[in-house]
Write a protein that holds these residues in place. Structure first.
Motif, PDB file in Angstrom:
ATOM      1  N   CYS A   1     -42.500 -12.027  21.487  1.00  0.00           N
ATOM      2  CA  CYS A   1     -42.897 -10.633  21.693  1.00  0.00           C
ATOM      3  C   CYS A   1     -41.726  -9.897  21.798  1.00  0.00           C
ATOM      4  CB  CYS A   1     -43.689 -10.564  22.909  1.00  0.00           C
ATOM      5  SG  CYS A   1     -45.182 -11.226  23.148  1.00  0.00           S
ATOM      6  N   ALA A   2     -40.771 -10.391  22.799  1.00  0.00           N
ATOM      7  CA  ALA A   2     -39.532  -9.775  22.818  1.00  0.00           C
ATOM      8  C   ALA A   2     -38.623  -9.325  21.509  1.00  0.00           C
ATOM      9  CB  ALA A   2     -38.374 -10.570  23.744  1.00  0.00           C
ATOM     10  N   ILE A   3     -38.720 -10.263  20.554  1.00  0.00           N
ATOM     11  CA  ILE A   3     -38.269  -9.983  19.168  1.00  0.00           C
ATOM     12  C   ILE A   3     -39.134  -9.146  18.639  1.00  0.00           C
ATOM     13  CG2 ILE A   3     -37.724 -10.975  17.066  1.00  0.00           C
ATOM     14  CD1 ILE A   3     -37.470 -13.607  18.523  1.00  0.00           C
ATOM     15  N   ALA A   4     -40.368  -9.120  18.525  1.00  0.00           N
ATOM     16  CA  ALA A   4     -41.284  -8.013  17.999  1.00  0.00           C
ATOM     17  C   ALA A   4     -40.978  -6.752  18.613  1.00  0.00           C
ATOM     18  CB  ALA A   4     -42.647  -8.477  18.209  1.00  0.00           C
ATOM     19  N   GLY A   5     -40.858  -6.696  19.886  1.00  0.00           N
ATOM     20  CA  GLY A   5     -40.858  -5.369  20.568  1.00  0.00           C
ATOM     21  C   GLY A   5     -39.542  -4.655  20.268  1.00  0.00           C
ATOM     22  N   ARG A   6     -38.147  -5.258  19.803  1.00  0.00           N
ATOM     23  CA  ARG A   6     -37.176  -4.605  19.671  1.00  0.00           C
ATOM     24  C   ARG A   6     -37.338  -4.465  18.208  1.00  0.00           C
ATOM     25  NH1 ARG A   6     -35.040  -9.034  23.116  1.00  0.00           N
ATOM     26  NH2 ARG A   6     -34.873 -10.530  21.382  1.00  0.00           N
ATOM     27  N   SER A   7     -37.903  -5.124  17.492  1.00  0.00           N
ATOM     28  CA  SER A   7     -38.176  -4.764  16.072  1.00  0.00           C
ATOM     29  C   SER A   7     -38.943  -3.434  15.737  1.00  0.00           C
ATOM     30  CB  SER A   7     -38.417  -5.923  15.336  1.00  0.00           C
ATOM     31  OG  SER A   7     -38.881  -5.619  13.710  1.00  0.00           O
ATOM     32  N   LEU A   8     -40.212  -3.571  16.445  1.00  0.00           N
ATOM     33  CA  LEU A   8     -40.939  -2.325  16.480  1.00  0.00           C
ATOM     34  C   LEU A   8     -40.217  -1.050  17.022  1.00  0.00           C
ATOM     35  CD1 LEU A   8     -44.582  -3.812  17.262  1.00  0.00           C
ATOM     36  CD2 LEU A   8     -43.292  -3.761  15.103  1.00  0.00           C
ATOM     37  N   GLN A   9     -39.660  -1.268  17.976  1.00  0.00           N
ATOM     38  CA  GLN A   9     -38.870  -0.094  18.729  1.00  0.00           C
ATOM     39  C   GLN A   9     -38.056   0.598  17.721  1.00  0.00           C
ATOM     40  OE1 GLN A   9     -36.381  -1.126  22.052  1.00  0.00           O
ATOM     41  NE2 GLN A   9     -35.488   0.799  21.996  1.00  0.00           N
ATOM     42  N   ALA A  10     -37.203  -0.222  16.892  1.00  0.00           N
ATOM     43  CA  ALA A  10     -35.972   0.127  15.939  1.00  0.00           C
ATOM     44  C   ALA A  10     -36.766   0.807  14.879  1.00  0.00           C
ATOM     45  CB  ALA A  10     -35.145  -1.006  15.564  1.00  0.00           C
ATOM     46  N   PHE A  11     -37.785   0.139  14.165  1.00  0.00           N
ATOM     47  CA  PHE A  11     -38.543   0.762  13.091  1.00  0.00           C
ATOM     48  C   PHE A  11     -39.143   1.829  13.452  1.00  0.00           C
ATOM     49  CE2 PHE A  11     -42.480   0.703  10.482  1.00  0.00           C
ATOM     50  CZ  PHE A  11     -41.842   0.877   9.261  1.00  0.00           C
ATOM     51  N   GLU A  12     -39.822   2.230  14.603  1.00  0.00           N
ATOM     52  CA  GLU A  12     -40.528   3.428  14.852  1.00  0.00           C
ATOM     53  C   GLU A  12     -39.428   4.541  15.150  1.00  0.00           C
ATOM     54  OE1 GLU A  12     -41.665   6.764  17.193  1.00  0.00           O
ATOM     55  OE2 GLU A  12     -40.492   5.118  18.174  1.00  0.00           O
TER      56      GLU A  12
END
Length: 415
Positions: free
Chosen positions: A90-101
């Motif tokens: 989730c931490a990896i996904a959270g950082r990825s989604l944050q950067a993408f958004e």
């Protein structure tokens, strides 16, 4: 039709072959234009994305103003994430989604929902910390802080008691009222809200984190079971293909070709002109689709996205990704008299038998391994030297690709 669960996996694999992927029927004509009059050619409607799923079928509660979200409500892509702050993935996904958004703030919306797993000792408390920060208008600041890599490595190794002290210090750092934050952190209201969020996730039949629901133009398109990766490359691909979906046709093309007549095409490219003779008598479906799309401007400014010297140069996908098509597919037309025995042959790309769309390729030499699997519908009569000048690009290789050469326009001549 490509099965939902293998959509992206299959697509990535098909980058290695002469592929043009597609799946379910679209809702609108290309650019909103009406199709010309005429009997339709034989085809099957097939969109770049799977058919949407109803929220009730997915058991997904509707996104409302009570959800934590960032990004516009009319975003092209909406990513609803069920997550656990203590979960490493989730931490990896959270950082990825944050950067993408952040990179696409006008086109992407991220919705965060709690799913604190019982196996993680600080999962509920960290969700309550985000909620307590949200009560002071700083949910996303706490969300990003908890998922920041160095912070995550530190707090997930702490005891729950040490985490309480640490997160109180972090509340100070992001400008929260520390006393109010600590009073809210373990309040009955927040404990109850996080527990209800966990129960809601279970009611949606979720059993792991992160679980990602992906909406394209307001329609639920991918479910957690589809296992769509949340890396930047995949998310960028989804956004690119969402633009192409708006151009897809919702009906088979009209018949615009007479097999008794002779057809040729000139591809005006950034490297020069390529003239093609089209085999309307041997591959009437492929030639009809090609001529129709050319007349509609489908190929204008389209990249040669896959150029492999000594093999083929491939184009025909306006998204430039290699996964796009016109919203329909048609059958293979294989002739015993036509073999991949020389350079300059014009053929349809596909992702399996009878899945031809808009992508096509030109051979650089004999390719007998393609015999029987791909429709040959023409040949280069002038400009093979231009084909050989096209910038090599291999999407299956890691690393940044050079910018592809483009088809500027296509001119059709009839005799």
């Amino acid at each position: 039709m490509i099965m939902r669960k293998i959509w992206l996996t299959a697509a990535l694999f098909l980058l290695l072959v002469l592929a043009a992927c597609s799946s379910a029927s679209p809702d609108q004509n290309s650019a909103g234009a009406d199709l010309p009059a005429g009997d339709p050619m034989e085809c099957t409607l097939s969109s770049v994305f799977p058919a949407p799923t109803e929220l009730t079928v997915a058991k997904l509660p509707e996104v409302t103003g009570s959800d934590w979200s960032r990004g516009p409500e009319d975003a092209r892509l909406m990513l609803v994430e069920y997550s656990d702050f203590q979960c490493p993935y989730c931490a990896i996904a959270g950082r990825s989604l944050q950067a993408f958004e952040a990179a696409h703030s006008d086109q992407v919306r991220v919705v965060y929902r709690y799913f604190p797993l019982p196996s993680h000792d600080k999962a509920p408390l960290s969700a309550q910390a985000a909620e307590a920060a949200g009560l002071q208008g700083k949910f996303w600041e706490m969300h990003d802080l908890l998922f920041e890599e160095a912070n995550w490595d530190a707090w997930t190794a702490m005891t729950p008691a040490d985490f309480e002290t640490w997160v109180a210090d972090q509340a100070d750092a992001i400008g929260l009222d520390r006393e109010k934050f600590m009073a809210d952190l373990k309040s009955d209201a927040l404990v109850s809200k996080v527990e209800k969020a966990y129960g809601s996730a279970l009611s949606s039949d979720l059993n792991s984190t992160p679980s990602l629901f992906i909406f394209v133009d307001g329609q639920l398109t991918f479910l957690p079971a589809d296992q769509i990766p949340y890396d930047a490359q995949t998310l960028e691909l989804l956004l690119t293909l969402s633009d192409l979906q708006a151009r897809e046709y919702n009906a088979c093309p009209p018949t615009v070709v007479d097999p008794a007549r002779e057809y040729s095409a000139t591809l005006q490219t950034t490297k020069g002109d390529i003239t093609l003779r089209l085999y309307a008598d041997k591959a009437p479906l492929a030639v009809n689709s090609f001529v129709f799309l050319a007349q509609q401007g489908w190929f204008d400014n389209v990249s040669w996205h896959r150029v492999l010297p000594d093999f083929v140069a491939q184009t025909g996908d306006p998204s430039g990704s290699g996964f796009g098509g016109p919203g329909y597919e048609f059958k293979n037309e294989v002739s015993d008299s036509l073999k991949f025995d020389r350079e300059g042959l014009l053929a349809m790309a596909n992702s399996g038998a009878d899945t031809n769309g808009s992508q096509f390729f030109i051979t650089y030499g004999p390719a007998t391994n393609l015999d029987g699997g791909y429709t040959i519908f023409g040949e280069v009569t002038a400009g093979m030297d231009v084909v050989k000048k096209l910038t090599p690009r291999d999407p299956s290789k890691a690393g940044e690709l050079p910018e592809g050469d483009k088809i500027l326009s296509v001119t059709i001549e009839v005799k």
